[in-house]
Design an enzyme around this catalytic site. Structure first.
Site, PDB file in Angstrom:
ATOM      1  N   GLU A   1      -2.429 -38.623 101.543  1.00 15.94           N
ATOM      2  CA  GLU A   1      -3.824 -38.189 101.638  1.00 15.94           C
ATOM      3  C   GLU A   1      -4.579 -38.998 102.682  1.00 15.94           C
ATOM      4  O   GLU A   1      -5.779 -38.812 102.862  1.00 15.94           O
ATOM      5  CB  GLU A   1      -4.520 -38.299 100.275  1.00 15.94           C
ATOM      6  CG  GLU A   1      -4.151 -37.183  99.318  1.00 15.94           C
ATOM      7  CD  GLU A   1      -5.010 -37.153  98.065  1.00 15.94           C
ATOM      8  OE1 GLU A   1      -5.115 -36.075  97.469  1.00 15.94           O
ATOM      9  OE2 GLU A   1      -5.565 -38.201  97.677  1.00 15.94           O
TER      10      GLU A   1
ATOM     11  N   GLY B   1       0.644 -37.243  87.824  1.00 14.07           N
ATOM     12  CA  GLY B   1       1.648 -37.570  88.835  1.00 14.07           C
ATOM     13  C   GLY B   1       1.421 -38.942  89.443  1.00 14.07           C
ATOM     14  O   GLY B   1       2.381 -39.682  89.723  1.00 14.07           O
ATOM     15  N   ASP B   2       0.162 -39.298  89.632  1.00 12.92           N
ATOM     16  CA  ASP B   2      -0.155 -40.620  90.194  1.00 12.92           C
ATOM     17  C   ASP B   2       0.244 -41.731  89.231  1.00 12.92           C
ATOM     18  O   ASP B   2       0.781 -42.765  89.641  1.00 12.92           O
ATOM     19  CB  ASP B   2      -1.651 -40.706  90.508  1.00 12.92           C
ATOM     20  CG  ASP B   2      -2.079 -39.687  91.543  1.00 12.92           C
ATOM     21  OD1 ASP B   2      -1.283 -39.382  92.446  1.00 12.92           O
ATOM     22  OD2 ASP B   2      -3.225 -39.182  91.443  1.00 12.92           O
TER      23      ASP B   2
ATOM     24  N   ASP C   1     -14.243 -37.816  92.054  1.00 11.65           N
ATOM     25  CA  ASP C   1     -13.835 -36.512  91.519  1.00 11.65           C
ATOM     26  C   ASP C   1     -15.017 -35.822  90.852  1.00 11.65           C
ATOM     27  O   ASP C   1     -15.551 -36.327  89.854  1.00 11.65           O
ATOM     28  CB  ASP C   1     -12.713 -36.672  90.489  1.00 11.65           C
ATOM     29  CG  ASP C   1     -11.376 -37.005  91.130  1.00 11.65           C
ATOM     30  OD1 ASP C   1     -11.293 -36.992  92.372  1.00 11.65           O
ATOM     31  OD2 ASP C   1     -10.421 -37.277  90.379  1.00 11.65           O
TER      32      ASP C   1
END
Length: 285
Positions: A137, A229-230, A16
Site C-alpha cells: 500500500e 489478514g493483517d 478507517d
C-alpha cells in the site's frame, strides 16, 4: 515460551471510515440505514498494532499528515506499545480508507493514499538484524529499498496484488498472500517461501510451488474481516522469526486471524502470541 521479538513494520497508515449496513450496495445503488465509525487502520498500522499486542513491542515506519487524523493514528499505536519515532509527518493529508461492511462481515474498500505516498526510510533503522514486514500500500520502490537495507528476516505481504520486481522477490524470506493474490502473481510459484491463506480452508506454506505445511482454519463468527489478514501476517512473521516450525506458526496465525474477524475493530485486541500456540509448539520451543 515467551515471544518477545520486536517486529518492524514498513507500510500504510489510514484512518478507517467504516459504514455498517445490512447488505453491500450494487454499482450505482445507495444502501441506507448504516452506522458510521472512525478508527485507526491501514495495513501497516493494523500489522504494527497486532505485533505490539502479540509480542509486547513493535516499530512503525510510515507517514501521516499534520492533521487530527495523523495524531489519532500515532497516538493509538503508541498506546499499544508501538514505537512511532520513524513515522514521518508530511504536508499531504493522512491516508483514508472508506469501508462498507455488511451483516456477514463482507466488505468493500476504497483508499485515498494521501501521506502514504511519502513514506521515508530515513529513520527506519533496518540494520539491527530484527525481522521486518512490509506491504504494497506504499510505493514498491520504497519496499524494494527497505528489502535491500534489511539485514534480518524480511517478509512481504504482497497486497494489493501487483507484479513484483525480481530483486524484491529474491530478497524476501517470506511472502504472504491470500488465495486470489496467489493467482494474480504467477511469479510466486518460484518463490523460496510463500504463505497462502484460504479463508475457511486455512493456510498453507509453499517452497518453489511445493506445499510444505498446512494449518486448518479455526471457527469464528465473522463480524469484520478488514484487519484479519493483517493480524495473520504479524502473527506468522513473529512466530517464524522466533524459531517456531512452519506448521505451528501457521496454526498460531490462523488462531489470531480467527480472533480478529470476531472483532469490530480494524486493530483488534489480542492476548500475547503464546496464548495462540498449541501444546506441541510450546513443547518444541
Amino acid at each position: 515460551m515467551t515471544i518477545s521479538t520486536t517486529l518492524t513494520i514498513i507500510g500504510s497508515l489510514n484512518v478507517d471510515l467504516t459504514c455498517r449496513v445490512h447488505r453491500l450496495p450494487s454499482p450505482g445503488e445507495t444502501t441506507g440505514g448504516g452506522s458510521l465509525t472512525r478508527q485507526p487502520g491501514g495495513k501497516g498500522g493494523n500489522q504494527a498494532a497486532a505485533a505490539a499486542r502479540l509480542a509486547g513491542a513493535a516499530r512503525m515506519v510510515g507517514a501521516v499528515g499534520r492533521d487530527s487524523d495523523g495524531r489519532l493514528l500515532t497516538e493509538a499505536l503508541e498506546l499499544v506499545g508501538v514505537d512511532v519515532s520513524a513515522v514521518k509527518q508530511v504536508s499531504e493529508p493522512t491516508g483514508t480508507a472508506l469501508i462498507v461492511i455488511d451483516s456477514d462481515g463482507e466488505n468493500q474498500i476504497a483508499v485515498a493514499s494521501g501521506a502514504n505516498a511519502f513514506v521515508s526510510l530515513d529513520r527506519a533503522g533496518l540494520s539491527d538484524g530484527g525481522p521486518v514486514l512490509a506491504q504494497l500500500e506504499i510505493a514498491v520502490e520504497t519496499v524494494t529499498e527497505a528489502a535491500r537495507r534489511t539485514t534480518g528476516f524480511f517478509a512481504l505481504n504482497a497486497a494489493p496484488a501487483r507484479e513484483l520486481p525480481a530483486e524484491l522477490l529474491e530478497r524476501c524470506d517470506l511472502v504472504i498472500v491470500n488465495e486470489s493474490e496467489y493467482q494474480l502473481i504467477p511469479e510466486l510459484r518460484n518463490a523460496k517461501r510463500v504463505a497462502v491463506t484460504y479463508g475457511s480452508g486455512g493456510a498453507s506454506m509453499y517452497a518453489h510451488g511445493v506445499r510444505t505445511a498446512h494449518a486448518p482454519a479455526q471457527k469464528a463468527r465473522v463480524v469484520n474481516s478488514v484487519g484479519a489478514g493483517d493480524s495473520f501476517c504479524a502473527a506468522l512473521v513473529l512466530a517464524l522469526a522466533s524459531g517456531l516450525d512452519e506448521e505451528s506458526s501457521l496454526a498460531a496465525a490462523c488462531a489470531v486471524g480467527a480472533a480478529a474477524v470476531a472483532s469490530e475493530l480494524s486493530q483488534p485486541e489480542f492476548a500475547r502470541l503464546e496464548h495462540y500456540l498449541d501444546g506441541r509448539a510450546l513443547q518444541g520451543a
